[in-house]
Design an enzyme around this catalytic site. Structure first.
Site, PDB file in Angstrom:
ATOM      1  N   GLN A  95       0.810  -1.221   0.000  1.00  0.00           N
ATOM      2  CA  GLN A  95       0.000   0.000   0.000  1.00  0.00           C
ATOM      3  C   GLN A  95       0.840   1.266   0.000  1.00  0.00           C
ATOM      4  OE1 GLN A  95      -1.462   0.863   4.371  1.00  0.00           O
ATOM      5  NE2 GLN A  95      -1.682  -1.347   3.983  1.00  0.00           N
ATOM      6  N   HIS A  97       0.142   5.850   0.650  1.00  0.00           N
ATOM      7  CA  HIS A  97      -0.782   6.921   1.038  1.00  0.00           C
ATOM      8  C   HIS A  97      -0.478   8.191   0.247  1.00  0.00           C
ATOM      9  CE1 HIS A  97      -1.823   4.177   4.181  1.00  0.00           C
ATOM     10  NE2 HIS A  97      -0.669   4.310   4.803  1.00  0.00           N
ATOM     11  N   GLU A 122       2.250   8.706   8.597  1.00  0.00           N
ATOM     12  CA  GLU A 122       2.130   7.834   9.764  1.00  0.00           C
ATOM     13  C   GLU A 122       3.491   7.507  10.368  1.00  0.00           C
ATOM     14  OE1 GLU A 122      -0.167   4.766   7.849  1.00  0.00           O
ATOM     15  OE2 GLU A 122       1.578   3.483   7.594  1.00  0.00           O
ATOM     16  N   HIS A 240       4.685   0.406   1.098  1.00  0.00           N
ATOM     17  CA  HIS A 240       5.016  -0.333   2.308  1.00  0.00           C
ATOM     18  C   HIS A 240       4.035  -1.467   2.583  1.00  0.00           C
ATOM     19  CE1 HIS A 240       2.196   2.788   3.706  1.00  0.00           C
ATOM     20  NE2 HIS A 240       1.889   1.968   4.711  1.00  0.00           N
ATOM     21  N   ARG A 259      -4.041   0.319  -2.618  1.00  0.00           N
ATOM     22  CA  ARG A 259      -3.477  -1.022  -2.497  1.00  0.00           C
ATOM     23  C   ARG A 259      -3.198  -1.619  -3.872  1.00  0.00           C
ATOM     24  NH1 ARG A 259      -7.738  -0.556   1.158  1.00  0.00           N
ATOM     25  NH2 ARG A 259      -7.118  -0.725   3.358  1.00  0.00           N
TER      26      ARG A 259
END
Length: 366
Positions: A95, A97, A122, A240, A259
């Protein structure tokens, strides 16, 4: 301040023991994440004046008192971060972001991949040894590792890698013609002859996803091993997949995830490749005065062992999560492992003490 009740997400990759053990319960199934925050997909709950309400409702009733003027001016009338316990028993999806601009644009045009108009930077801080694949290898190194398999069907992938184009290699891999199951069998047969952790991970992934060529990811991506207390920041564009471990995770309050494989959830290879930055890598974050300070404004994370006492200033919305021992927060609230409390900006300075360990989430704006 308010004691919180927090939702637990039963994703199939979760652990049956990690979150349950920390919170003193017995799990009835996999428990992947415990969310602490005000995201619409899983807000924490609290009780005020005998009335139960969500943290979203509490903030909406008086944003400035709950969040503080600096946070409202910077992020609007919303809590900008989401704190989690994350318990990885099986590998997560491959995935990435989006950036702030990509999130806003995708949400505005109604792209279902972007359920929120905000980015999702994150940081993961390990509570146990934690393994992740994050960031892409140098193309020449990946070419050597893939070529070592000797799988004829992967020659186009090796050619793209040898030419230095990681994203084209990923597109080639995920779009190879023919039987995906036969391809994965060939990859696993070759990988099983190489006794090295990245090749061994391929066989583990293939047992879970026997028709997904993304099982080759360990040869294309960088492997990271975190020890308890170590932290890693993943910004936008970093491809990641978390592999195993238990940790405290903090992120921008967004659920935007693209994804490309290793999942039963919907994938969008084209959009993932569009927003993946082949040069982006995770950043190790060392604590400074007990704070993990990443290069983003939405949050910072403190890991505090307060001892005789530690005072946190007011003006910011904080969430405290106890992960070990007992911690006293203010005059009235005692936190044991698994307990959490929301501290509104209007609460003023809060002194915490005790022999436990507590994580503190807050915006990074003062």
């Amino acid at each position: 301040m308010d004691l919180l009740t927090n939702p637990i997400k039963p994703y199939p990759w979760g652990s049956r023991t990690a979150i349950a053990g920390l919170t003193g319960r017995t799990a009835s199934g996999p428990e992947a994440e415990m969310w602490l925050g005000a995201h619409p997909s899983g807000p924490s709950r609290l009780t005020r004046d005998g009335v139960e309400l969500t943290l979203i409702d509490a903030i909406a009733a008086d944003p400035e008192a709950e969040l503080g003027r600096p946070s409202v001016e910077r992020f609007g009338a919303r809590l900008p971060y989401l704190l989690k316990l994350i318990a990885v028993d099986r590998p997560l999806s491959l995935q990435v972001h989006p950036t702030a601009g990509q999130a806003a644009d995708g949400h505005a045009r109604g792209d279902g991949n972007y359920c929120d108009p905000w980015p999702k930077p994150e940081l993961i801080c390990a509570l146990t040894p934690f393994t992740a694949l994050a960031g892409l290898r140098a193309p020449e190194q990946a070419a050597m590792l893939v070529e070592r398999l000797g799988v004829a069907a992967l020659r186009p992938v090796v050619a793209r890698l040898a030419a230095g184009d990681m994203l084209a290699a990923l597109r080639e891999l995920l779009g190879l013609p023919g039987s995906r199951a036969d391809l994965v069998k060939s990859i696993v047969w070759a990988a099983s002859a190489v006794h090295q952790p990245d090749y061994e991970l391929i066989t583990r992934l293939a047992r879970l996803y026997p028709e997904d060529p993304a099982v080759l990811a360990p040869l294309l991506m960088r492997r990271h091993e975190l020890e308890p207390g170590q932290a890693m920041f993943l910004g936008a564009g970093v491809l990641h997949s978390y592999i195993s471990g238990f940790g405290v995770e903090i992120m921008g309050s967004s659920d935007n995830v693209l994804r490309a494989g290793l999942t039963g959830k919907p994938i969008d290879v084209d959009e993932l490749l569009r927003i993946t930055d082949a040069s982006a890598v995770p950043l190790p974050v060392e604590p400074s005065d007990d704070a993990y300070v990443p290069p983003c404004p939405e949050f910072l994370l403190r890991r505090i062992v307060p001892g005789a006492g530690r005072t946190l200033p007011g003006e910011l919305p904080r969430i405290l999560l106890c992960v070990e021992g007992v911690v006293q927060a203010g005059d009235e609230v005692k936190l044991r492992a698994g307990d959490s409390v929301y501290v509104p900006a209007s609460e003023g300075p809060v002194t915490i003490s005790g022999d436990g360990t507590v994580f503190c989430a807050e915006p990074q704006i003062l």
